[in-house]
Design a protein around this motif. Structure first.
Motif, mmCIF file in Angstrom:
data_model
loop_
_atom_site.group_PDB
_atom_site.id
_atom_site.type_symbol
_atom_site.label_atom_id
_atom_site.label_comp_id
_atom_site.label_asym_id
_atom_site.label_seq_id
_atom_site.Cartn_x
_atom_site.Cartn_y
_atom_site.Cartn_z
ATOM 1 N N GLU A 189 0.837 -1.209 0.000
ATOM 2 C CA GLU A 189 0.000 0.000 0.000
ATOM 3 C C GLU A 189 0.868 1.253 0.000
ATOM 4 O O GLU A 189 0.588 2.219 -0.713
ATOM 5 C CB GLU A 189 -0.904 0.042 1.240
ATOM 6 C CG GLU A 189 -1.951 -1.068 1.288
ATOM 7 C CD GLU A 189 -2.720 -1.085 2.619
ATOM 8 O OE1 GLU A 189 -2.580 -0.128 3.422
ATOM 9 O OE2 GLU A 189 -3.462 -2.062 2.845
ATOM 10 N N ASP A 233 -8.476 1.209 0.976
ATOM 11 C CA ASP A 233 -7.040 1.460 0.843
ATOM 12 C C ASP A 233 -6.737 2.821 0.231
ATOM 13 O O ASP A 233 -5.860 3.535 0.697
ATOM 14 C CB ASP A 233 -6.391 0.353 0.010
ATOM 15 C CG ASP A 233 -6.436 -0.992 0.726
ATOM 16 O OD1 ASP A 233 -6.342 -0.974 1.973
ATOM 17 O OD2 ASP A 233 -6.569 -2.018 0.055
ATOM 18 N N GLU A 250 -9.083 -1.274 -4.105
ATOM 19 C CA GLU A 250 -8.581 -2.220 -3.105
ATOM 20 C C GLU A 250 -7.210 -2.720 -3.555
ATOM 21 O O GLU A 250 -7.027 -3.080 -4.721
ATOM 22 C CB GLU A 250 -9.573 -3.386 -2.983
ATOM 23 C CG GLU A 250 -9.114 -4.544 -2.116
ATOM 24 C CD GLU A 250 -8.944 -4.188 -0.656
ATOM 25 O OE1 GLU A 250 -9.706 -3.359 -0.143
ATOM 26 O OE2 GLU A 250 -8.019 -4.742 -0.030
ATOM 27 N N LEU A 251 -6.241 -2.730 -2.660
ATOM 28 C CA LEU A 251 -4.897 -3.201 -2.984
ATOM 29 C C LEU A 251 -4.654 -4.560 -2.328
ATOM 30 O O LEU A 251 -5.036 -4.771 -1.170
ATOM 31 C CB LEU A 251 -3.854 -2.192 -2.502
ATOM 32 C CG LEU A 251 -4.051 -0.757 -2.999
ATOM 33 C CD1 LEU A 251 -2.993 0.173 -2.401
ATOM 34 C CD2 LEU A 251 -4.014 -0.691 -4.520
ATOM 35 N N LYS A 252 -4.063 -5.454 -3.067
ATOM 36 C CA LYS A 252 -3.816 -6.814 -2.580
ATOM 37 C C LYS A 252 -2.454 -7.294 -3.050
ATOM 38 O O LYS A 252 -1.996 -6.898 -4.128
ATOM 39 C CB LYS A 252 -4.859 -7.772 -3.164
ATOM 40 C CG LYS A 252 -6.273 -7.565 -2.683
ATOM 41 C CD LYS A 252 -6.423 -8.039 -1.265
ATOM 42 C CE LYS A 252 -7.870 -7.958 -0.819
ATOM 43 N NZ LYS A 252 -7.953 -7.976 0.651
HETATM 44 CA CA CA Z 1 -6.016 -4.267 1.003
#
Ligand code: CA
Ligand code: 0WD
Length: 381
Positions: A189, A233, A250-252
């Motif tokens: 992130e 995020d 959304e960060l993954k």
């Molecule tokens: Ca996330």
């Protein structure tokens, strides 16, 4: 065919004839039409600062900065010397959401009639998005059970998770490798987010997992009016970006995919969790970072939530969004049938373990109570 207790021996999963004690999680029962799920509307947001203090504003919002197509992010960087970790032994229950509700009550109640049968808040269910994600994935979950506490107060049902013995055990016995890997997602992130709309990411800064920006959305699942909050995020800060929640990203991170078997597992297990989490609040896309075993991000990919159901169609014996949504809907109906006493001091504890039915127990004036006095009193005045 699996054997199951006689009190719900077929469809529908909740029998209306006898008082129901259990709810089946068998997938076949939920292979029906997709239930009505209204487009989630953001009704507000809040922030938690580096010391986990609540603010009724968007000060912790971050802005997405598109990464280089072949980035070289080192997710291990800073773990030892630039990491402030949230104390996950502190159970916050619904407290932050309740704070937000008290501060924004007028926004919620305005559209509701004074009729005493309708909930004072104008919503049926208040919970965290993460709790709903667990419900969505339940028919496919084979590893971890859950405990969800429910209290009816002024016509609204509040649902808050209770840590299971197994989860507590896992938390107390994480390996050093696992501890470090939990940091990798937050470090990713930091590589992609700026604090200001025209700013740049600062990879040499401190990662502090107390900080959070949370959206509060309202929506309807069949006849359940839902109000829930979820951590976001970052947002797309571009001039063309749509309004929230459609601007959120959304960060993954995930392990690099090298074999057909790995691809299949990614589709069958990881995409289920990713889909459920972002579909609920109406977050339209995920930016995924694929990393090698040493924590180096070797590539990123944008995944549209609306395309996930097509991506998985070729997998044998794969999960189905409709099963997830129908189970969640039936669970909420089940809870609303069971919990009849409107009393902040009463908790119905719903319990589920893989390959079992959902069951419940009733608790009066115990440590399971989770609506704090400041909330109960604040709602009365
Ligand atoms: Ca996330
Ligand atoms: O039991 C819980 N899960 C509780 C969550 C109890 C009390 C509070 N919370 C809240 C926190 O206030 C946090 O800000 O969780 C919030 C996030 O809620 P959510 O969006 O409903 O949770 P979820 O969808 O499970 O997780 C979203 C993100 C995670 O990102 P990834 O990409 O790994 O899914 O929130 C973080 C994590 O970064 N997160 C949490 N943060 C604080 N407390 C927690 C947690 N218990 N679980 C995940």
């Amino acid at each position: 065919r699996q054997s199951h207790p006689p009190h719900h021996g077929g469809s529908p999963p909740v029998s209306s004839a006898s008082p129901c004690r259990a709810l089946s999680t068998r997938r076949q029962l939920y292979e029906k039409d997709f239930p009505v799920y209204k487009q989630p509307v953001e009704v507000g947001s809040f922030s938690l600062d580096g010391e986990r203090r609540f603010f009724n504003d968007a000060r912790q919002m971050r802005y997405f900065v598109k990464p280089h197509p072949r980035p070289n992010f080192d997710l291990r960087d800073g773990y030892k010397d630039r990491f402030v970790k949230r104390d996950d032994g502190v159970k916050e229950k619904l407290d932050h959401i309740l704070r937000w509700i008290l501060a924004n009550r007028s926004k919620l109640q305005s559209s509701v009639s004074a009729a005493s049968s309708s909930p004072a808040l104008g919503v049926d269910i208040v919970t965290w998005r993460g709790h709903l994600t667990k419900l969505l994935t339940t028919p496919y979950e084979t590893q971890e059970g859950w405990l969800l506490a429910a209290t009816l107060f002024r016509g609204t049902l509040y649902i808050s998770e209770v840590e299971t013995e197994a989860s507590r055990h896992d938390r107390d016995n994480r390996t050093e490798r696992h501890e470090e890997m939990m940091y990798w997602g937050y470090k990713f992130e930091q590589y992609l987010c700026a604090d200001d709309i025209k700013g740049s990411p600062n990879p040499v800064g401190v990662v502090n997992t107390n900080e959070a920006f949370c959206t509060v959305v309202q929506t309807k699942l069949a006849d359940h009016k839902l109000l829930f909050s979820g951590e976001v995020d970052c947002r797309d800060g571009g001039p063309e970006a749509p309004a929230a929640p459609a601007c959120y990203i959304e960060l993954k991170t995930s392990a690099e995919i090298c074999t057909p078997k790995q691809r299949s597992n990614f589709h069958r297990f990881k995409l289920l969790k990713w889909w459920a989490q972002s579909f609920l609040p109406g977050v339209p896309r995920i930016v995924a970072g694929f990393r090698d075993p040493d924590g180096l991000v070797v590539g990123t990919e944008t995944i549209q939530i609306s395309k996930i159901s097509h991506l998985i169609k070729n997998e044998y014996n794969c999960w189905k969004p409709t099963v997830c949504m129908n189970f969640c809907c039936e669970f909420l109906s089940f809870v609303r049938t069971v919990v009849r006493e409107d009393n902040p001091r009463v908790v119905h504890l719903f319990s589920w373990d893989p390959h079992q039915d959902v069951t419940y127990s009733v608790h009066r004036d115990t440590t399971y109570c989770f609506l704090p006095p400041w909330y109960v009193e604040g709602m009365a005045s």
